[in-house]
Design a protein around this motif. Structure first.
Motif, PDB file in Angstrom:
ATOM      1  N   UNK A  15       0.819  -1.216   0.000  1.00  0.00           N
ATOM      2  CA  UNK A  15       0.000   0.000   0.000  1.00  0.00           C
ATOM      3  C   UNK A  15       0.849   1.261   0.000  1.00  0.00           C
ATOM      4  N   UNK A  16       2.026   1.204   0.623  1.00  0.00           N
ATOM      5  CA  UNK A  16       2.911   2.365   0.594  1.00  0.00           C
ATOM      6  C   UNK A  16       3.256   2.737  -0.842  1.00  0.00           C
ATOM      7  N   UNK A  17       3.669   1.758  -1.634  1.00  0.00           N
ATOM      8  CA  UNK A  17       4.049   2.070  -3.011  1.00  0.00           C
ATOM      9  C   UNK A  17       2.842   2.433  -3.872  1.00  0.00           C
ATOM     10  N   UNK A  18       1.705   1.844  -3.587  1.00  0.00           N
ATOM     11  CA  UNK A  18       0.491   2.245  -4.307  1.00  0.00           C
ATOM     12  C   UNK A  18       0.148   3.698  -3.979  1.00  0.00           C
ATOM     13  N   UNK A  19       0.325   4.097  -2.724  1.00  0.00           N
ATOM     14  CA  UNK A  19       0.081   5.486  -2.337  1.00  0.00           C
ATOM     15  C   UNK A  19       1.068   6.433  -3.032  1.00  0.00           C
ATOM     16  N   UNK A  20       2.313   5.983  -3.187  1.00  0.00           N
ATOM     17  CA  UNK A  20       3.290   6.802  -3.918  1.00  0.00           C
ATOM     18  C   UNK A  20       2.842   6.964  -5.372  1.00  0.00           C
ATOM     19  N   UNK A  34       0.927  10.021 -16.506  1.00  0.00           N
ATOM     20  CA  UNK A  34       1.189   9.280 -15.274  1.00  0.00           C
ATOM     21  C   UNK A  34       2.147   8.096 -15.473  1.00  0.00           C
ATOM     22  N   UNK A  35       2.875   8.064 -16.572  1.00  0.00           N
ATOM     23  CA  UNK A  35       3.861   6.995 -16.785  1.00  0.00           C
ATOM     24  C   UNK A  35       4.881   6.909 -15.645  1.00  0.00           C
ATOM     25  N   UNK A  36       5.396   8.034 -15.095  1.00  0.00           N
ATOM     26  CA  UNK A  36       6.338   7.909 -13.966  1.00  0.00           C
ATOM     27  C   UNK A  36       5.724   7.293 -12.713  1.00  0.00           C
ATOM     28  N   UNK A  37       4.404   7.261 -12.608  1.00  0.00           N
ATOM     29  CA  UNK A  37       3.747   6.652 -11.443  1.00  0.00           C
ATOM     30  C   UNK A  37       3.678   5.135 -11.560  1.00  0.00           C
ATOM     31  N   UNK A  38       3.756   4.598 -12.767  1.00  0.00           N
ATOM     32  CA  UNK A  38       3.482   3.175 -12.992  1.00  0.00           C
ATOM     33  C   UNK A  38       4.469   2.221 -12.318  1.00  0.00           C
ATOM     34  N   UNK A  39       5.770   2.530 -12.245  1.00  0.00           N
ATOM     35  CA  UNK A  39       6.663   1.603 -11.529  1.00  0.00           C
ATOM     36  C   UNK A  39       6.259   1.384 -10.079  1.00  0.00           C
ATOM     37  N   UNK A  40       5.676   2.397  -9.459  1.00  0.00           N
ATOM     38  CA  UNK A  40       5.317   2.287  -8.044  1.00  0.00           C
ATOM     39  C   UNK A  40       4.069   1.412  -7.855  1.00  0.00           C
ATOM     40  N   UNK A  41       3.148   1.484  -8.793  1.00  0.00           N
ATOM     41  CA  UNK A  41       2.011   0.562  -8.749  1.00  0.00           C
ATOM     42  C   UNK A  41       2.483  -0.879  -8.951  1.00  0.00           C
ATOM     43  N   UNK A  42       3.418  -1.069  -9.870  1.00  0.00           N
ATOM     44  CA  UNK A  42       3.949  -2.414 -10.121  1.00  0.00           C
ATOM     45  C   UNK A  42       4.676  -2.948  -8.889  1.00  0.00           C
TER      46      UNK A  42
END
Length: 489
Positions: A311-316, A335-343
């Protein structure tokens, strides 16, 4: 035998992950033709390498965009970096493709390093770096972005670097000056690549405190403020210098604020959230399937530690994407820079289960060579398929065919006339500029003129058609004028 089985399995999954990265990006990237914004940015970088424009005031064409005297659609860092690549490697179209591929490789390495840092004390889970890579690259807008020369690709390198530095501080008892300074520097570089969205890693200490409570809120706030102070200080210095101040204030006030207030791209603030959910469906479905299978077969659920980490990385990821809802200027690739954190977040949920499965396999007397052979075959096939696309065109085939013919006749670094009705043919303008440094104008004062055959408009009598076999555009020459080269800048 057990260790050999583990090695074979991990190697097989690594090969599958790399094969996915290759097959989803390189076959398109290696071909001619790119998304319009990508060619636009490429043209500006290429011009800068040719001495057309300066770092603080880069140039796209004679009229740039919106009649501005320089190109201020983005901050100048990526243009400056790419211009160095052209100076080193030349003018080939494969230079920007090599640069894009390099940003893909950097993102890949940083995701793996961050995964190892997350799981440095978690045994075999640490070895599953292929898992977040797979969940990341199968996101459609992700592999689309890395098939095009988008600025988000470079920004993601810097935001991931900043995140890695920030995360390293969480396991240290004392304030880490070096990692916090580095994270601030990388955040500055991210914002200097794409603007305000690059600030999102400053939220990480507060989000980590919110999820884990391993340290106090005051410490989290102090760390966030310290990290923020570095890019803010850098911009304060730049704003004191006349040239950089003129460039940055023009970018912020005349482009960013103007677009937010006057040039919306969507009708709803919630568009970006809906688009994000759609794009994340592939990794969400895989994660859900793994968790459901484990729940049914072993009755296991996610541990509290992994739940918090996920959840921490999903929140990021949400911190990197949800603020885009504040304006009506929204596009999916933002939002491409956000995608590694969801992964990384989703992988934190499933990684321990997959690691346990691999551990159980170690106890069996099977080497899994067959799986390794299959993965090697898939890797070779993916690479071969990508290489075979060289020389092909992924988009704008007819337009590019005509541009190359026109570029053989119209001298480089010149201006060509187009009809006012064709001013928004940005693909045409971008290709002419990128490959031949030819600007477009609508004032009927230049030697050559381009007309779209499909418009059916009457051509002025003082033009004669140039006999070339084009598909979409006719080239005309003004019978009353002689050629005079005009520099873009």
């Amino acid at each position: 035998m057990a260790n050999k089985a583990q090695r074979n399995l991990n190697l097989s999954f690594w090969l599958l992950a790399i094969s996915l990265i290759i097959v989803l990006t390189l076959p398109v990237l290696i071909q001619d033709g790119m998304f319009m914004d990508a060619v636009l940015y490429t043209s500006v970088s290429h011009n800068l390498s040719q001495g057309v424009g300066t770092f603080w005031f880069p140039q796209f064409s004679l009229h740039n965009i919106s009649g501005m005297r320089a190109f201020h659609e983005q901050p100048p860092l990526v243009f400056g970096i790419q211009s160095i690549f052209y100076r080193i490697f030349g003018e080939s179209m494969y230079v920007e493709r090599f640069y894009t591929f390099l940003t893909l490789c950097c993102n890949t390495v940083l995701i793996v390093l961050l995964w190892k840092e997350i799981n440095k004390n978690r045994g075999n889970v640490k070895k599953l770096g292929w898992l977040p890579l797979i969940l990341w690259i199968i996101i459609p807008v992700c592999f689309w972005s890395f098939s095009n020369n988008m600025h988000e690709n470079t920004m993601s390198v810097f935001t991931l670097s900043a995140a890695l530095c920030v995360y390293k501080t969480f396991s240290q008892k004392y304030f880490s000056l070096s990692f916090n300074i580095l994270s601030g520097v990388f955040i500055f570089l991210a914002t200097f690549s794409k603007g305000i969205p690059g600030f999102f890693p400053i939220t990480m200490p507060i989000l980590y405190w919110l999820v884990n409570r391993n340290f106090g809120l005051k410490k989290a706030l102090a760390q966030s403020l310290f990290i923020t102070a570095i890019p803010v200080s850098a911009y304060a210095v730049l704003l004191l210098l006349p040239e950089s101040s003129g460039s940055l204030t023009t970018y912020f006030f005349e482009r960013v604020l103007h677009r937010i207030n006057s040039v919306p791209t969507v009708d709803s603030h919630f568009y970006i959230l809906f688009r994000l959910i759609i794009e994340l469906l592939p990794p969400l479905l895989i994660t859900g399937a793994v968790l459901l299978f484990e729940k049914v077969s072993t009755k296991k659920t996610i541990s509290t530690i992994n739940l918090r980490e996920g959840f921490f990385f999903i929140f990021v990821g949400l911190a990197a994407s949800v603020p885009l809802m504040l304006t009506l200027v929204q596009k999916g690739f933002y939002f491409v820079p956000a995608l590694p954190f969801f992964a990384l977040g989703l992988s934190s949920f499933t990684g321990p289960f997959l690691s346990d499965r691999i551990d159980r396999i170690q106890l069996q007397n099977r080497s899994f060579r067959w799986f390794l052979f299959i993965s090697v075959f898939i890797f070779i096939s993916a690479t071969g398929f990508a290489v075979l696309q060289k020389g092909k065109t992924s988009r704008n085939q007819a337009m590019l065919h005509d541009v190359y013919l026109i570029g053989k006749i119209v001298p480089k670094k010149s201006t060509i006339d187009i009809l006012p009705e064709m001013w928004n043919y940005w693909d045409l303008q971008c290709y002419l500029m990128r490959y031949f440094t030819i600007s477009c104008d609508t004032k009927d004062q230049n030697v050559f003129f381009i007309n779209d055959k499909t418009l059916g408009l009457k051509i002025p009598e003082h033009y004669e058609k140039v006999p070339i076999k084009t598909f979409q555009f006719d080239l005309y020459k003004n019978k009353t004028k002689r050629f005079k080269k005009t520099e873009t800048n």
